[in-house]
Design a protein around this motif. Structure first.
Motif, short mmCIF file in Angstrom:
data_model
loop_
_atom_site.label_atom_id
_atom_site.label_comp_id
_atom_site.label_asym_id
_atom_site.label_seq_id
_atom_site.Cartn_x
_atom_site.Cartn_y
_atom_site.Cartn_z
N ARG A 1 0.85 -1.14 0.06
CA ARG A 1 0.02 0.01 -0.15
C ARG A 1 0.96 1.42 0.04
NH1 ARG A 1 -4.04 -0.43 4.81
NH2 ARG A 1 -2.15 -1.53 5.74
N LEU B 1 1.76 5.18 1.03
CA LEU B 1 1.10 6.26 1.77
C LEU B 1 1.89 7.50 1.34
CD1 LEU B 1 -0.47 6.90 4.68
CD2 LEU B 1 1.89 7.03 5.51
N ALA C 1 4.10 -1.65 3.45
CA ALA C 1 3.75 -0.14 2.74
C ALA C 1 4.86 0.33 2.14
CB ALA C 1 3.14 0.61 3.81
N VAL D 1 6.02 4.27 1.78
CA VAL D 1 5.81 5.93 2.12
C VAL D 1 6.46 6.50 1.01
CG1 VAL D 1 6.20 7.52 3.89
CG2 VAL D 1 5.90 5.16 4.55
N ASP E 1 -1.90 11.90 2.07
CA ASP E 1 -2.66 11.17 3.05
C ASP E 1 -2.11 11.76 4.51
OD1 ASP E 1 -3.33 8.87 1.88
OD2 ASP E 1 -1.43 8.30 1.06
N ALA F 1 -7.63 11.69 2.03
CA ALA F 1 -6.56 10.69 1.93
C ALA F 1 -7.05 9.30 1.39
CB ALA F 1 -6.10 10.30 3.38
N GLU G 1 -5.47 6.48 2.08
CA GLU G 1 -5.11 5.38 2.95
C GLU G 1 -5.36 5.87 4.37
OE1 GLU G 1 -4.60 2.33 2.44
OE2 GLU G 1 -3.88 1.97 0.38
N LEU H 1 -4.08 3.48 6.93
CA LEU H 1 -2.62 3.27 6.84
C LEU H 1 -1.97 4.89 7.72
CD1 LEU H 1 -0.30 1.59 6.35
CD2 LEU H 1 -0.09 2.61 4.22
N ALA H 2 -2.81 5.93 7.25
CA ALA H 2 -2.12 7.19 7.89
C ALA H 2 -2.26 7.38 9.29
CB ALA H 2 -3.11 8.19 7.26
#
Length: 389
Positions: free
Chosen positions: A67, A69, A92, A94, A118, A307, A309, A312-313
């Motif tokens: 994922r 972010l 994830a 970033v 995000d 956002a 995600e 996830l944030a």
């Protein structure tokens, strides 16, 4: 003329209009048009079973893509080992996007209507207008149990902070100079705004109109957040008189190529954490919050309303406030942490460094930047645009 400095005029005029986001009046737009022309475990980072984030993510299929972010932040303003550990733990990636000034960040969010990010880094003064424009979403506090470690002094009394923001790091804005090139100790802002003739062409002024005006106002004995037009104009006279001495309106890099490290620049404005990094590169560099006081800066982690995600944030903010991770960020960046438990993990020499943790008298003389009325914003922006041309 610096395009970003002009664009921010339109951005902040719009921001200042409130939740409707209506643009300025036609005369105001004409004025702006004229202005335009003119860690892993070996590094001490908490692992999933050590972290105080309730519930690490469920196992993910190896073939599943990570994922993403998107984190909009100042350059090099987070410990990269902490980020890498988060990426491994949460499968994830970033995606770090950077802004070079608060003005640039505001213009980007205005242009994108708050979309595309995000997690963002903002200040206390940004919270009210950002919330009014619908650019932020409330934090999911149930997903961020590590907020229990945060010092409430950075939440209480700051509009929007309790619901929308997680305090990150705090510090001061003051004077930095080369003691081997400046032939007198610097104690007051007046020495900077009315410099010696020999310093001509060797001054750097932060390219943020709020800081430039704020420190000029402090020089004159006024509030950093003055809303009096006559006081703003008096500060403008100081800035105009200083201009012939200014080498550039910008920012200090903290690497070996920084102008103040090489000696090209002798004196300027910067943040205490950056000053410490510069001092490590050249022992002749000094930093001080002048006797009149300075800016007390506090940065907050927030989540964009759009956002992609949000789950996830929230997890990322919780990760950054795991005490071991918060301590790592503070230590590597040379700024004070807002996380009380993390503070207990920091070494004594860090905690006793008066540049990082200023004495009470310095804090009492310093001010947090606050939002200003639209008409004062217009006055400052118009003067600033002409000044840096």
């Amino acid at each position: 003329m610096n395009p970003a400095s002009i664009r921010v005029g339109l951005s902040w005029l719009k921001l200042s209009r409130g939740s409707g986001g209506a643009l300025a009046s036609w005369p105001e737009l004409c004025l702006l048009g004229l202005l335009t022309m003119l860690w892993p475990a070996s590094n001490g980072l908490a692992q999933p079973d050590q972290a105080e984030d309730r519930g690490s993510p469920d196992p993910v299929e190896e073939k599943a893509p990570p994922r993403e972010l998107v984190f909009y932040n100042w350059t090099a303003y987070v410990d990269q080992d902490v980020v890498k550990a988060f990426e491994r733990t949460y499968h994830a990636r970033v995606m770090q996007r950077y802004f070079q000034s608060a003005d640039e960040r505001d213009e980007t969010l205005m242009r994108n209507k708050g979309k595309g990010f995000d997690v963002l880094m903002v200040t206390a003064a940004d919270l009210p207008p950002y919330i009014q424009h619908g650019w932020l979403q409330p934090l999911d506090k149930a997903a961020i149990p590590n907020l229990v470690h945060v010092d409430r002094r950075w939440i209480d009394g700051f509009e929007g902070a309790d619901d929308y923001a997680a305090p990150y790091l705090w510090g001061t804005t003051g004077l930095v100079w080369r003691s081997d090139l400046i032939d007198e100790p610097l104690h007051r802002w007046r020495q900077y705004y009315a410099p010696q003739e020999a310093w001509k062409g060797h001054l750097m002024v932060l390219n943020q109109y709020r800081v430039a005006f704020g420190m000029a106002l402090k020089t004159l004995g006024y509030s950093f957040n003055s809303t009096e037009p006559a006081e703003i104009e008096e500060a403008a006279r100081l800035l105009r008189a200083q201009k012939p001495f200014v080498q550039n309106y910008g920012y200090f890099k903290t690497d070996a190529n920084s102008g103040i490290v090489s000696g090209e620049t002798w004196i300027g404005q910067t943040w205490n954490g950056d000053a410490l990094l510069l001092m490590e590169r050249n022992p002749a560099i000094r930093y001080r919050v002048p006797e009149e006081g300075g800016e007390l800066m506090i940065d907050y982690l927030v989540i964009g309303a759009k956002a992609r995600e949000p789950e996830l944030a929230n997890a990322f903010i919780n990760w950054l406030h795991t005490p071991a991770h918060a301590a790592a960020c503070a230590k590597s960046l040379r700024f004070a942490t807002t996380n009380l438990t993390a503070k207990t993990l920091l070494p004594e020499d860090f905690l006793n460094n008066p540049v990082i943790y200023p004495p009470p008298e310095v804090l009492e003389r310093s001010e947090v930047q606050k939002p200003l009325p639209a008409e004062i914003q217009r006055q400052m922006i118009g003067i600033w645009a002409q000044l840096i041309n």
